[in-house]
Design a protein around this motif. Structure first.
Motif, PDB file in Angstrom:
ATOM      1  N   LYS A 124       6.585  14.826   3.653  1.00  9.10           N
ATOM      2  CA  LYS A 124       7.847  14.534   4.358  1.00  9.10           C
ATOM      3  C   LYS A 124       8.340  13.151   3.972  1.00  9.10           C
ATOM      4  O   LYS A 124       9.530  12.933   3.748  1.00  9.10           O
ATOM      5  CB  LYS A 124       7.626  14.592   5.875  1.00  9.10           C
ATOM      6  CG  LYS A 124       7.616  16.008   6.416  1.00  9.10           C
ATOM      7  CD  LYS A 124       7.521  16.019   7.937  1.00  9.10           C
ATOM      8  CE  LYS A 124       7.296  17.411   8.462  1.00  9.10           C
ATOM      9  NZ  LYS A 124       6.513  17.427   9.701  1.00  9.10           N
ATOM     10  N   LEU A 125       7.408  12.203   3.919  1.00  7.92           N
ATOM     11  CA  LEU A 125       7.799  10.836   3.576  1.00  7.92           C
ATOM     12  C   LEU A 125       8.404  10.774   2.189  1.00  7.92           C
ATOM     13  O   LEU A 125       9.231   9.920   1.897  1.00  7.92           O
ATOM     14  CB  LEU A 125       6.568   9.907   3.633  1.00  7.92           C
ATOM     15  CG  LEU A 125       5.991   9.641   5.009  1.00  7.92           C
ATOM     16  CD1 LEU A 125       4.710   8.840   4.887  1.00  7.92           C
ATOM     17  CD2 LEU A 125       6.992   8.885   5.879  1.00  7.92           C
ATOM     18  N   ARG A 126       7.974  11.699   1.325  1.00  8.73           N
ATOM     19  CA  ARG A 126       8.482  11.681  -0.042  1.00  8.73           C
ATOM     20  C   ARG A 126       9.719  12.557  -0.206  1.00  8.73           C
ATOM     21  O   ARG A 126      10.168  12.800  -1.317  1.00  8.73           O
ATOM     22  CB  ARG A 126       7.370  12.129  -0.992  1.00  8.73           C
ATOM     23  CG  ARG A 126       6.334  11.044  -1.201  1.00  8.73           C
ATOM     24  CD  ARG A 126       5.061  11.568  -1.828  1.00  8.73           C
ATOM     25  NE  ARG A 126       4.131  10.457  -2.083  1.00  8.73           N
ATOM     26  CZ  ARG A 126       3.406   9.863  -1.145  1.00  8.73           C
ATOM     27  NH1 ARG A 126       3.502  10.257   0.097  1.00  8.73           N
ATOM     28  NH2 ARG A 126       2.604   8.858  -1.459  1.00  8.73           N
ATOM     29  N   PHE A 186      -1.727   6.171  -3.617  1.00  3.64           N
ATOM     30  CA  PHE A 186      -3.154   6.490  -3.686  1.00  3.64           C
ATOM     31  C   PHE A 186      -3.488   7.384  -2.483  1.00  3.64           C
ATOM     32  O   PHE A 186      -2.989   7.154  -1.394  1.00  3.64           O
ATOM     33  CB  PHE A 186      -4.028   5.230  -3.538  1.00  3.64           C
ATOM     34  CG  PHE A 186      -3.901   4.221  -4.637  1.00  3.64           C
ATOM     35  CD1 PHE A 186      -3.147   4.492  -5.782  1.00  3.64           C
ATOM     36  CD2 PHE A 186      -4.548   3.001  -4.550  1.00  3.64           C
ATOM     37  CE1 PHE A 186      -3.037   3.550  -6.800  1.00  3.64           C
ATOM     38  CE2 PHE A 186      -4.447   2.060  -5.557  1.00  3.64           C
ATOM     39  CZ  PHE A 186      -3.685   2.329  -6.679  1.00  3.64           C
ATOM     40  N   GLY A 187      -4.361   8.362  -2.715  1.00  3.69           N
ATOM     41  CA  GLY A 187      -4.851   9.131  -1.573  1.00  3.69           C
ATOM     42  C   GLY A 187      -6.089   8.446  -1.038  1.00  3.69           C
ATOM     43  O   GLY A 187      -6.849   7.860  -1.796  1.00  3.69           O
ATOM     44  N   TYR A 218       2.604  15.318   6.352  1.00  2.00           N
ATOM     45  CA  TYR A 218       3.151  13.971   6.557  1.00  2.00           C
ATOM     46  C   TYR A 218       3.507  13.238   5.255  1.00  2.00           C
ATOM     47  O   TYR A 218       4.651  12.799   5.094  1.00  2.00           O
ATOM     48  CB  TYR A 218       2.162  13.173   7.408  1.00  2.00           C
ATOM     49  CG  TYR A 218       2.606  11.792   7.785  1.00  2.00           C
ATOM     50  CD1 TYR A 218       3.532  11.588   8.803  1.00  2.00           C
ATOM     51  CD2 TYR A 218       2.096  10.669   7.136  1.00  2.00           C
ATOM     52  CE1 TYR A 218       3.940  10.318   9.165  1.00  2.00           C
ATOM     53  CE2 TYR A 218       2.507   9.388   7.491  1.00  2.00           C
ATOM     54  CZ  TYR A 218       3.428   9.220   8.505  1.00  2.00           C
ATOM     55  OH  TYR A 218       3.823   7.954   8.856  1.00  2.00           O
ATOM     56  N   PRO A 219       2.574  13.126   4.293  1.00  2.00           N
ATOM     57  CA  PRO A 219       2.939  12.390   3.073  1.00  2.00           C
ATOM     58  C   PRO A 219       4.062  13.084   2.281  1.00  2.00           C
ATOM     59  O   PRO A 219       4.837  12.401   1.617  1.00  2.00           O
ATOM     60  CB  PRO A 219       1.635  12.354   2.266  1.00  2.00           C
ATOM     61  CG  PRO A 219       0.777  13.406   2.853  1.00  2.00           C
ATOM     62  CD  PRO A 219       1.167  13.534   4.289  1.00  2.00           C
ATOM     63  N   MET A 232      -0.274  14.954  15.843  1.00  2.00           N
ATOM     64  CA  MET A 232       0.268  16.001  14.982  1.00  2.00           C
ATOM     65  C   MET A 232      -0.808  17.073  14.812  1.00  2.00           C
ATOM     66  O   MET A 232      -2.003  16.774  14.893  1.00  2.00           O
ATOM     67  CB  MET A 232       0.592  15.443  13.589  1.00  2.00           C
ATOM     68  CG  MET A 232       1.574  14.300  13.580  1.00  2.00           C
ATOM     69  SD  MET A 232       1.770  13.699  11.888  1.00  2.00           S
ATOM     70  CE  MET A 232       2.690  12.184  12.185  1.00  2.00           C
ATOM     71  N   PHE A 288      -0.309  15.177  -1.955  1.00  2.00           N
ATOM     72  CA  PHE A 288       0.862  14.593  -2.630  1.00  2.00           C
ATOM     73  C   PHE A 288       0.551  14.155  -4.058  1.00  2.00           C
ATOM     74  O   PHE A 288       1.278  13.377  -4.644  1.00  2.00           O
ATOM     75  CB  PHE A 288       1.430  13.438  -1.796  1.00  2.00           C
ATOM     76  CG  PHE A 288       0.463  12.301  -1.535  1.00  2.00           C
ATOM     77  CD1 PHE A 288      -0.511  12.406  -0.547  1.00  2.00           C
ATOM     78  CD2 PHE A 288       0.527  11.130  -2.278  1.00  2.00           C
ATOM     79  CE1 PHE A 288      -1.394  11.363  -0.311  1.00  2.00           C
ATOM     80  CE2 PHE A 288      -0.345  10.077  -2.035  1.00  2.00           C
ATOM     81  CZ  PHE A 288      -1.313  10.204  -1.044  1.00  2.00           C
ATOM     82  N   ARG A 311      -5.152  16.138   3.164  1.00  2.00           N
ATOM     83  CA  ARG A 311      -4.015  15.242   3.350  1.00  2.00           C
ATOM     84  C   ARG A 311      -3.966  14.192   2.240  1.00  2.00           C
ATOM     85  O   ARG A 311      -2.896  13.771   1.806  1.00  2.00           O
ATOM     86  CB  ARG A 311      -4.119  14.558   4.714  1.00  2.00           C
ATOM     87  CG  ARG A 311      -2.906  13.735   5.077  1.00  2.00           C
ATOM     88  CD  ARG A 311      -3.034  13.124   6.457  1.00  2.00           C
ATOM     89  NE  ARG A 311      -4.080  12.100   6.520  1.00  2.00           N
ATOM     90  CZ  ARG A 311      -4.329  11.345   7.584  1.00  2.00           C
ATOM     91  NH1 ARG A 311      -3.616  11.518   8.685  1.00  2.00           N
ATOM     92  NH2 ARG A 311      -5.289  10.444   7.570  1.00  2.00           N
ATOM     93  N   ALA A 312      -5.164  13.777   1.778  1.00  2.00           N
ATOM     94  CA  ALA A 312      -5.216  12.714   0.776  1.00  2.00           C
ATOM     95  C   ALA A 312      -4.831  13.203  -0.620  1.00  2.00           C
ATOM     96  O   ALA A 312      -4.465  12.401  -1.474  1.00  2.00           O
ATOM     97  CB  ALA A 312      -6.610  12.088   0.755  1.00  2.00           C
ATOM     98  N   PHE A 367      -3.920  11.989  12.410  1.00  2.00           N
ATOM     99  CA  PHE A 367      -3.017  11.604  13.499  1.00  2.00           C
ATOM    100  C   PHE A 367      -3.181  12.573  14.665  1.00  2.00           C
ATOM    101  O   PHE A 367      -2.896  13.762  14.531  1.00  2.00           O
ATOM    102  CB  PHE A 367      -1.572  11.594  13.013  1.00  2.00           C
ATOM    103  CG  PHE A 367      -1.366  10.697  11.824  1.00  2.00           C
ATOM    104  CD1 PHE A 367      -1.901   9.410  11.805  1.00  2.00           C
ATOM    105  CD2 PHE A 367      -0.653  11.133  10.721  1.00  2.00           C
ATOM    106  CE1 PHE A 367      -1.722   8.577  10.713  1.00  2.00           C
ATOM    107  CE2 PHE A 367      -0.466  10.309   9.620  1.00  2.00           C
ATOM    108  CZ  PHE A 367      -1.004   9.032   9.611  1.00  2.00           C
ATOM    109  N   PRO A 381       0.797  -1.234   0.000  1.00  2.00           N
ATOM    110  CA  PRO A 381       0.000   0.000   0.000  1.00  2.00           C
ATOM    111  C   PRO A 381       0.829   1.284   0.000  1.00  2.00           C
ATOM    112  O   PRO A 381       0.452   2.259  -0.655  1.00  2.00           O
ATOM    113  CB  PRO A 381      -0.837  -0.098   1.281  1.00  2.00           C
ATOM    114  CG  PRO A 381      -0.348  -1.284   2.022  1.00  2.00           C
ATOM    115  CD  PRO A 381       0.398  -2.141   1.081  1.00  2.00           C
ATOM    116  N   HIS A 382       1.974   1.278   0.720  1.00  2.00           N
ATOM    117  CA  HIS A 382       2.714   2.529   0.807  1.00  2.00           C
ATOM    118  C   HIS A 382       3.440   2.867  -0.482  1.00  2.00           C
ATOM    119  O   HIS A 382       4.009   3.935  -0.616  1.00  2.00           O
ATOM    120  CB  HIS A 382       3.672   2.506   2.002  1.00  2.00           C
ATOM    121  CG  HIS A 382       4.760   1.476   1.905  1.00  2.00           C
ATOM    122  ND1 HIS A 382       4.561   0.160   2.212  1.00  2.00           N
ATOM    123  CD2 HIS A 382       6.058   1.587   1.543  1.00  2.00           C
ATOM    124  CE1 HIS A 382       5.690  -0.504   2.042  1.00  2.00           C
ATOM    125  NE2 HIS A 382       6.614   0.334   1.638  1.00  2.00           N
TER     126      HIS A 382
END
Lengths: 343, 291, 360
Positions: free
Chosen positions: C108-110, C84-85, C105-106, C97, C157, C153-154, C94, C79-80
């Motif tokens: 930062k992960l990228r 997909f949003g 968040y998404p 946060m 990204f 959030r969805a 969360f 999934p990660h």
């Protein structure tokens, strides 16, 4: 048969000198439980109860704290208590014991250090150097100097985590003769303790623990109470000990201040301390009588006498614990001991 | 109008009565808590400042020596070590349990709880049997030829920590498990969906959300460890002296209630201080299951 | 050009099945979702619609079959890595946060640069009109605000597709209707392929380009909202979507008849066992329209007043009940007879829909 006669004659004497106790009288005797109290029941309590026609109930304690609590609360339920020597001396100085009536208690054959105004010794036991015979074979440690000699006597060691007895041992190891131990040279004793500190595997705290350590082979040599070690040896463990440089000490009997049946208890106490009854004790457990007359009753066998901690020839090899010294200095020495242990 | 007023008064009376009955119901418990919690603590404090019938700080002054400092130091050192180790061992287990289906988690829970059904003393002696010089562990390692001489596993610091750790583990796992179980699995799904791999998702989302459980378990274990007596006494071989043992010595052996009380008060104050510091960093009521 | 650009890719399910032990949650589902389409999965609870979404998101592994996005086989992609949003039913914001942290968040992960994260979070929040809440804690937000933050959030990204799992079910009715329109508008703006799960048929009809009706793990009908409502594929769809009474019909040569009376049929394909009678499609009989309608005689049993409309319970001559929905306009109400009096109802032949029985 002979034993029975001796007993009944002494009972007759005592019975004459005391007010006759009635059958309804009941006293409570309190000791440390286990095999020790079982032996006391057979050797002392049952004959006394029978001779006096009274009922003796039993309870157990762990030391002076419970006696003190009863006395200070004014709710004393025990008539006779068995305590270690240091506790007896402390209890006397705290004033929580009744004075003993030496007009009916005979101290013939007692060492002067083995009784006091409010307590009288009932057994001798000894802290001895015990060792694993399987480990040492023909060359076991025979003195505390040997115990300190880690080069020539390698092996796991254990001492009691308590200054009483252990500091005497340190001084003996350092060459102090048995009759010059008191008052303790504390600096010298702790300096000697410092030498052995890193070679001690276990500092034991309870009698049961000390027995377990030698029985499980956890240590190879240990300072241990002779009665505990005898029990272990009887169970078939390969161990032995010597009375040489043993630290003889007492358990005493005393009457807590305000005991409910003081009069009857005093008579019972006198009977238990008499040589005829004390001579019974080694038949059940290897603790020594506090009156030397007990050895003349024809009850204690030669073999029992050979291993008795208070047989004259054994007692001569030992330091006799000075109750007064410990009563006076115990708390202060304990502070030094704690500092030593936590260093 | 008069009628309405009369009625209002009756309603007020009803309300008062209701409030009184609630107070009445909780009154016995209130009394009991006061008697059993506050009186002893107050009494303890009182004893600690009394010497020979006079107010005195002698008992506290006597604590200011190297011996007592070391006793407190060892007490805190062991408590912290046990807490950290219990967390390191307990967290993965609690995590696993929180992720299992309820039936399996229930079975695991029983295993975690089993030690509670055995006496503390028995469990401590069991460790003695396992750890001692000719115990099961040393014997096995020697038979396997892994070691030449027996390891010193007990009658020292190591043995004390092992024994305490074993006893404390359930106290860590239970609050942790309770906290971990309530972390909505959707948070992890969301993290994963947003692009976090399992490890990233755990550290950035799951772990922070489990912190209340971590604090609850750690606090519980730490505070229980501070007062531990039996295990260090039996497995410490005399080398490990914790505050509780000194208290017992003072109270039981020397009848020195003042000294024992002063030790108790210092331990209590230090513990409360730690609690207070922690509460600065997080909401304590949340730790113990509030919000 | 939109403030937040998005890709738009088609999705294809190929024979996807999912079994949990002996239970079949998805039974050989094949489905194509067009690029940029807003598609809704609709079905009763336990129908498999959520399972299908979970398979698409990668949280549930299909027992067999493939899932493709664009031309890429996603079936075994974790999934990660799907990009997909997704908006969750309870938002899954969360709690440790703040709003900014959640939306960032998404990114930062990228590994997006810090400055750019700020810009993009700001743009996403602008899009949901909540830029002023960036520093808020999540538990200080209202339900509607949480919903929008979850949406921001969805999409922040620029995901390949957007998934929504009953996102409005926790909101009250007014807010829900408002959000339906907002989500629809956002979709227009972004043009992102969107898969939406709901059990609320009105929501599905309101929002979707196409609706997939699912029952017992099978796709029953895929069609535009209007077709789903007006031309249900079988008795299940007719019953599940909107109100309807299903009246048994007999086959009569090439036609059908109800209670012995041949039915006039219009443009609706008629094939099956049941006549679908929707309350609002029924009307009074106006003389002269006989050629265009089917007439049903009955008697009025009960009238329930509901504000803008009322429901009239009518028992047909053969004893079967139907329901008539009437506007409460004065002239319509005036035509209602007394309770117990006879009444004749008309159903336009183009609204005369006959459906087969649902295959279980």
């Amino acid at each position: 048969m002979k034993r029975l006669t001796a007993l009944s004659s002494s009972v007759a004497v005592l019975a004459l000198s005391a007010t006759i106790a009635s059958a309804q009288d009941t006293i409570t005797f309190t000791s440390f439980g286990g095999a020790f109290q079982d032996a006391q029941r057979e050797a002392l309590l049952n004959p006394t109860a029978e001779a006096m026609g009274i009922t003796i109930l039993e309870d157990t304690l762990t030391g002076i704290a419970e006696v003190r609590a009863q006395v200070l609360a004014g709710a004393v339920t025990w008539d006779i208590v068995d305590l270690g020597l240091a506790d007896c001396a402390a209890a006397e100085s705290e004033g929580i014991l009744e004075p003993l009536d030496y007009s009916i208690i005979s101290t013939e054959g007692f060492d002067p250090a083995s009784y006091s105004d409010t307590w009288a010794g009932i057994i001798y036991f000894s802290t001895v150097l015990g060792y694993d015979t399987g480990h040492f074979g023909d060359n076991p440690p025979r003195t505390w100097a040997d115990f300190w000699d880690v080069e020539n006597f390698p092996g796991a060691r254990s001492l009691r985590n308590n200054p009483v007895g252990t500091l005497e041992i340190a001084l003996l190891a350092d060459g102090v003769p048995i009759d010059e131990i008191y008052p303790l040279d504390l600096d010298r004793a702790f300096a000697k303790m410092e030498e052995i500190r890193d070679h001690i595997d276990v500092w034991w705290t309870s009698g049961a623990q000390s027995a377990q350590l030698i029985a499980d082979g956890e240590v190879d040599m240990i300072s241990i109470w002779n009665g505990r070690l005898d029990a272990v040896i009887d169970d078939g463990v390969a161990a032995n000990y010597t009375y040489n440089q043993g630290i003889a000490s007492l358990d005493c009997l005393a009457i807590p201040r305000g005991a409910p049946n003081k009069e009857v208890a005093m008579q019972a106490l006198a009977m238990m301390l008499a040589p005829e009854q004390q001579a019974n004790m080694p038949q059940y457990i290897n603790y020594g009588p506090t009156t030397s007359l007990a050895f003349d009753q024809g009850i204690i066998t030669d073999e029992q006498m050979r291993i008795s901690p208070s047989a004259p020839e054994n007692l001569a090899l030992q330091v006799i614990t000075d109750a007064d010294y410990w009563a006076e200095n115990r708390a202060a020495v304990q502070e030094l001991w704690d500092a030593f242990m936590t260093r | 109008m008069t009628l309405a007023l009369d009625n209002a008064r009756e309603l007020r009376a009803d309300e008062r009565r209701e409030r009184f009955s609630i107070l009445g119901l909780s009154f016995p418990a209130l009394i009991l808590v006061t008697l059993l919690v506050f009186l002893p603590v107050g009494w303890l404090f009182w004893l600690s400042v009394i010497d020979g019938g006079e107010l005195s700080l002698i008992h506290y002054r006597r604590l200011a020596d190297a011996t007592h400092f070391r006793i407190f130091y060892v007490t805190f050192e062991i408590s912290i070590l046990v807490t950290v180790l219990a967390l390191l061992l307990g967290y993965p287990l609690a995590y696993l349990m929180s992720q299992l289906p309820p039936r399996w988690a229930g079975i695991c829970l029983i295993f975690v709880l089993i030690p509670f059904w055995t006496s503390l003393l028995v469990r401590t002696y069991a460790w003695l049997v396992l750890l001692q010089r000719r115990g099961v562990i040393n014997q096995t390692l020697q038979d396997l030829g892994l070691i030449d001489a027996p390891l010193r596993l007990v009658h020292n610091y190591t043995g004390t920590v092992i024994g305490m750790l074993h006893i404390m583990l359930p106290f860590m796992i239970l609050p942790l498990y309770a906290a971990l179980r309530t972390v909505d699995p959707n948070y992890m799904r969301a993290a994963s969906n947003l692009g976090a791999g399992p490890v990233r998702a755990f550290w950035t989302v799951f772990f922070p959300l489990s912190l209340p459980g971590v604090f609850a378990g750690s606090l519980l274990v730490f505070i229980l460890s501070l007062g531990f007596y039996v295990t260090p006494a039996l497995l410490g071989g005399g080398r490990v002296m914790m505050v509780s043992m000194k208290i017992q010595q003072n109270a039981g052996l020397y009848f020195d209630w003042g000294a024992a009380s002063a030790l108790g008060v210092v331990l209590l104050v230090v513990t409360l201080f730690i609690f207070w510091v922690l509460s600065r960093f997080m909401r304590v009521e949340r730790v113990f299951g509030g919000g | 050009m939109s403030a937040v650009s998005a890709k738009s890719e088609p999705i294809r399910f190929e024979g996807v099945s999912k079994r949990f032990g002996t239970f079949t949650a998805l039974d050989d589902v094949s489905l194509e979702i067009g690029s940029g389409e807003f598609l809704t999965l609709l079905g009763p609870s336990g129908s498999g619609k959520t399972t299908l979404l979970m398979v698409l998101a990668g949280f549930t592994r299909a027992t067999s079959g493939r899932v493709l996005v664009g031309n890429e086989d996603m079936t075994r992609v974790p999934p990660h890595k799907r990009d997909f949003g997704m908006v969750f039913q309870n938002y899954a914001l969360f709690p440790h946060m703040d709003v900014f942290g959640n939306v960032a968040y998404p990114l930062k992960l990228r590994g997006v640069a810090k400055a750019e994260i700020g810009t993009r979070v700001r743009r996403a929040l602008d899009l949901v009109q909540l830029s002023h809440l960036a520093d808020r804690g999540v538990d200080q937000l209202s339900g509607g605000q949480k919903q929008r933050i979850a949406l921001a959030r969805a999409i922040v990204f620029e995901p390949r597709v957007l998934l929504m799992d009953e996102p409005l079910s926790a909101l009250d009715k007014n807010l829900r209707e408002q959000m339906q329109i907002e989500i629809r508008n956002l979709h227009e703006t972004l043009g992102i392929t969107t898969v939406y799960v709901t059990h609320d048929q009105r929501e599905a009809l309101t929002m979707s380009d196409r609706v997939v009706v699912i029952d017992a793990g099978r796709v029953v009908q895929v069609d535009t909202p209007r077709a789903i409502y007006e031309r249900p594929a079988d008795s299940f769809v007719a019953d599940f979507i909107g109100e309807s009474t299903l009246l048994p019909v007999e086959r009569n040569g090439r036609g059908f008849s109800f209670a012995g009376m041949p039915l006039r049929l219009g443009e609706a394909a008629a094939n099956g066992d049941f006549l679908v009678v929707r309350p609002e499609k029924l009307g009074f009989h106006d003389p002269g329209t006989e050629e265009e309608v089917n007439l049903f005689d009955g008697s009025l049993q009960q009238v329930v007043y509901q504000g803008e409309t009322l429901l009239a319970q009518i028992r047909l001559a053969n004893g079967l009940p139907v329901t008539l929905r009437l506007s409460t306009r004065r002239e319509m109400m005036a035509r209602l007879p007394e309770i117990g009096a006879p009444i004749t109802l008309a159903l336009h032949r183009d609204d005369t829909v006959i459906v087969p029985e649902h295959r279980k």
